[in-house]
Motif scaffolding. Structure first.
Motif, PDB file in Angstrom:
ATOM      1  N   VAL A  59       0.847  -1.193   0.000  1.00 45.43           N
ATOM      2  CA  VAL A  59       0.000   0.000   0.000  1.00 45.43           C
ATOM      3  C   VAL A  59       0.880   1.241   0.000  1.00 45.43           C
ATOM      4  O   VAL A  59       1.657   1.463   0.929  1.00 45.43           O
ATOM      5  CB  VAL A  59      -0.949   0.013   1.217  1.00 45.43           C
ATOM      6  N   ALA A  60       0.739   2.026  -1.052  1.00 44.43           N
ATOM      7  CA  ALA A  60       1.582   3.216  -1.204  1.00 44.43           C
ATOM      8  C   ALA A  60       0.871   4.493  -0.785  1.00 44.43           C
ATOM      9  O   ALA A  60       1.518   5.501  -0.500  1.00 44.43           O
ATOM     10  CB  ALA A  60       2.046   3.344  -2.660  1.00 44.43           C
ATOM     11  N   ALA A  61      -0.457   4.476  -0.758  1.00 44.18           N
ATOM     12  CA  ALA A  61      -1.220   5.676  -0.403  1.00 44.18           C
ATOM     13  C   ALA A  61      -2.593   5.282   0.105  1.00 44.18           C
ATOM     14  O   ALA A  61      -3.134   4.234  -0.256  1.00 44.18           O
ATOM     15  CB  ALA A  61      -1.348   6.596  -1.613  1.00 44.18           C
ATOM     16  N   LEU A  62      -3.154   6.144   0.943  1.00 47.05           N
ATOM     17  CA  LEU A  62      -4.487   5.942   1.502  1.00 47.05           C
ATOM     18  C   LEU A  62      -5.399   7.079   1.060  1.00 47.05           C
ATOM     19  O   LEU A  62      -4.982   8.249   1.038  1.00 47.05           O
ATOM     20  CB  LEU A  62      -4.435   5.926   3.027  1.00 47.05           C
ATOM     21  N   VAL A  63      -6.649   6.723   0.719  1.00 49.40           N
ATOM     22  CA  VAL A  63      -7.641   7.735   0.377  1.00 49.40           C
ATOM     23  C   VAL A  63      -8.900   7.455   1.192  1.00 49.40           C
ATOM     24  O   VAL A  63      -9.464   6.355   1.120  1.00 49.40           O
ATOM     25  CB  VAL A  63      -7.989   7.735  -1.125  1.00 49.40           C
ATOM     26  N   TYR A  64      -9.332   8.448   1.959  1.00 47.14           N
ATOM     27  CA  TYR A  64     -10.526   8.329   2.780  1.00 47.14           C
ATOM     28  C   TYR A  64     -11.646   9.157   2.146  1.00 47.14           C
ATOM     29  O   TYR A  64     -11.476  10.357   1.897  1.00 47.14           O
ATOM     30  CB  TYR A  64     -10.264   8.852   4.192  1.00 47.14           C
ATOM     31  N   ILE A  65     -12.801   8.521   1.913  1.00 48.72           N
ATOM     32  CA  ILE A  65     -13.963   9.220   1.385  1.00 48.72           C
ATOM     33  C   ILE A  65     -15.029   9.244   2.478  1.00 48.72           C
ATOM     34  O   ILE A  65     -15.668   8.238   2.758  1.00 48.72           O
ATOM     35  CB  ILE A  65     -14.532   8.524   0.122  1.00 48.72           C
ATOM     36  N   ALA A  66     -15.205  10.403   3.137  1.00 49.93           N
ATOM     37  CA  ALA A  66     -16.149  10.518   4.264  1.00 49.93           C
ATOM     38  C   ALA A  66     -15.996   9.310   5.186  1.00 49.93           C
ATOM     39  O   ALA A  66     -16.955   8.585   5.466  1.00 49.93           O
ATOM     40  CB  ALA A  66     -17.584  10.626   3.745  1.00 49.93           C
ATOM     41  N   ALA A  67     -14.770   9.097   5.642  1.00 49.43           N
ATOM     42  CA  ALA A  67     -14.426   7.831   6.298  1.00 49.43           C
ATOM     43  C   ALA A  67     -13.745   8.044   7.641  1.00 49.43           C
ATOM     44  O   ALA A  67     -13.260   9.133   7.961  1.00 49.43           O
ATOM     45  CB  ALA A  67     -13.516   7.016   5.377  1.00 49.43           C
ATOM     46  N   PHE A  68     -13.694   6.946   8.408  1.00 53.56           N
ATOM     47  CA  PHE A  68     -13.053   6.960   9.724  1.00 53.56           C
ATOM     48  C   PHE A  68     -11.541   6.756   9.588  1.00 53.56           C
ATOM     49  O   PHE A  68     -11.068   5.639   9.405  1.00 53.56           O
ATOM     50  CB  PHE A  68     -13.630   5.849  10.602  1.00 53.56           C
ATOM     51  N   ALA A  69     -10.795   7.849   9.697  1.00 57.22           N
ATOM     52  CA  ALA A  69      -9.328   7.769   9.752  1.00 57.22           C
ATOM     53  C   ALA A  69      -8.951   7.751  11.227  1.00 57.22           C
ATOM     54  O   ALA A  69      -8.586   8.773  11.815  1.00 57.22           O
ATOM     55  CB  ALA A  69      -8.698   8.955   9.027  1.00 57.22           C
ATOM     56  N   LEU A  70      -9.048   6.580  11.828  1.00 56.79           N
ATOM     57  CA  LEU A  70      -8.938   6.448  13.277  1.00 56.79           C
ATOM     58  C   LEU A  70      -7.496   6.500  13.772  1.00 56.79           C
ATOM     59  O   LEU A  70      -6.579   6.060  13.086  1.00 56.79           O
ATOM     60  CB  LEU A  70      -9.574   5.133  13.716  1.00 56.79           C
ATOM     61  N   ASP A  71      -7.347   7.001  14.977  1.00 57.36           N
ATOM     62  CA  ASP A  71      -6.048   7.015  15.637  1.00 57.36           C
ATOM     63  C   ASP A  71      -5.968   5.803  16.567  1.00 57.36           C
ATOM     64  O   ASP A  71      -6.952   5.104  16.806  1.00 57.36           O
ATOM     65  CB  ASP A  71      -5.855   8.304  16.424  1.00 57.36           C
ATOM     66  N   GLU A  72      -4.787   5.581  17.103  1.00 58.46           N
ATOM     67  CA  GLU A  72      -4.576   4.454  18.011  1.00 58.46           C
ATOM     68  C   GLU A  72      -5.556   4.505  19.188  1.00 58.46           C
ATOM     69  O   GLU A  72      -5.716   5.546  19.836  1.00 58.46           O
ATOM     70  CB  GLU A  72      -3.138   4.480  18.535  1.00 58.46           C
ATOM     71  N   GLY A  73      -6.237   3.385  19.425  1.00 58.13           N
ATOM     72  CA  GLY A  73      -7.180   3.289  20.534  1.00 58.13           C
ATOM     73  C   GLY A  73      -8.581   3.777  20.215  1.00 58.13           C
ATOM     74  O   GLY A  73      -9.482   3.657  21.055  1.00 58.13           O
ATOM     75  N   GLU A  74      -8.796   4.323  19.018  1.00 59.29           N
ATOM     76  CA  GLU A  74     -10.123   4.794  18.636  1.00 59.29           C
ATOM     77  C   GLU A  74     -10.895   3.730  17.862  1.00 59.29           C
ATOM     78  O   GLU A  74     -10.304   2.875  17.193  1.00 59.29           O
ATOM     79  CB  GLU A  74     -10.016   6.054  17.761  1.00 59.29           C
TER      80      GLU A  74
END
Length: 261
Positions: free
Chosen positions: A115-130
């Protein structure tokens, strides 16, 4: 005879020009995109992979190889398995895209070396523990139609599905999505992320400004802390369906600019 010879010569020349034009057109149509060639599109809760249809067609027309895993949403582990299988099958660098709960999935699956890149579309970009649940609790979404059943799954009440989830797509399409929705398990919804890939991978984010399923305030917060290249559209939660051109453009931007090891 001379006139006949001239006609034949002209016909041959014209045919040659036509063949050259066809050859040139064929080369242009087959031109590969610059940068990463593979895209994996991960759907979110209450939906399935068919919602990516318009985005996938644009990407394929532009020369990308696209995969749309149908993760079952029965557990976070199962959804990871289906997504990682799709990444592995690509056989090379991938842009990994997630909508809604699919963002939680790609946040962990994005640690895959391909995986070279991430794309979030109205999405949960969660942090550690979330988890998706903790984000929704911190700044609640507008919708009150998310309800649990007795089997550990969550649904959107059908009467509120269009308004709260898919307000800017055709009414008939939203109505069918409501009766065909894929419930999300409590396990998937409450799973806490342990290693967010966006901390190590370049990230892009599309905020849905009229989202009633994830609060747009939270979307902007998640995009900012991920240091994501961000765009915002005036959209319901299904921004990838109501704004497929913009979604595809953001994905192609990631594919073009992400570094491939």
């Amino acid at each position: 005879m001379k006139k006949m010879y001239g006609v034949v010569a002209f016909t041959v020349a014209l045919a040659g020009a036509t063949l050259l034009l066809k050859a040139t057109t064929k080369v242009e149509a087959a031109a590969a995109p610059v940068g990463i060639k593979n895209v994996v599109l991960v759907h979110g809760a209450f939906a399935d992979g068919s919602g990516w249809d318009a985005v996938a067609k644009i990407l394929e027309k532009d020369g990308y190889k696209v995969s749309v895993p149908q993760e079952p949403e029965t557990s976070y582990a199962e959804d990871q398995k289906y997504t990682k299988a799709a990444i592995d099958a690509m056989g090379g660098p991938v842009v990994l895209v997630g909508h809604s709960y699919g963002g939680s999935v790609i946040t962990e699956a994005g640690n895959d070396p391909n995986v070279a890149a991430l794309v979030y579309i109205a999405a949960f970009a969660l942090d550690e523990g979330e988890s998706c649940a903790s984000i929704e609790t911190a700044v609640p979404q507008a919708s009150k139609a998310f309800k649990p059943d007795g089997d550990g799954n969550w649904w959107i009440e059908q009467d509120h599905f269009a308004a709260d989830f898919a307000a800017d797509i055709p009414t008939e399409q939203a109505a069918f999505m409501a009766i065909a929705q894929v419930p999300i398990s409590t396990d998937a919804f409450t799973h806490k992320v342990s290693s967010p890939a966006w901390k190590n991978k370049p990230t892009w984010y599309m905020v849905a400004g009229s989202d009633r399923s994830i609060n747009p305030i939270q979307e902007r917060m998640m995009a900012k802390r991920a240091n994501a290249t961000t765009v915002e559209v005036n959209s319901s939660h299904v921004a990838y369906m109501s704004h497929p051109k913009e979604a595809a453009k953001l994905i192609e931007d990631a594919a073009t600019h992400a570094h491939v090891n």
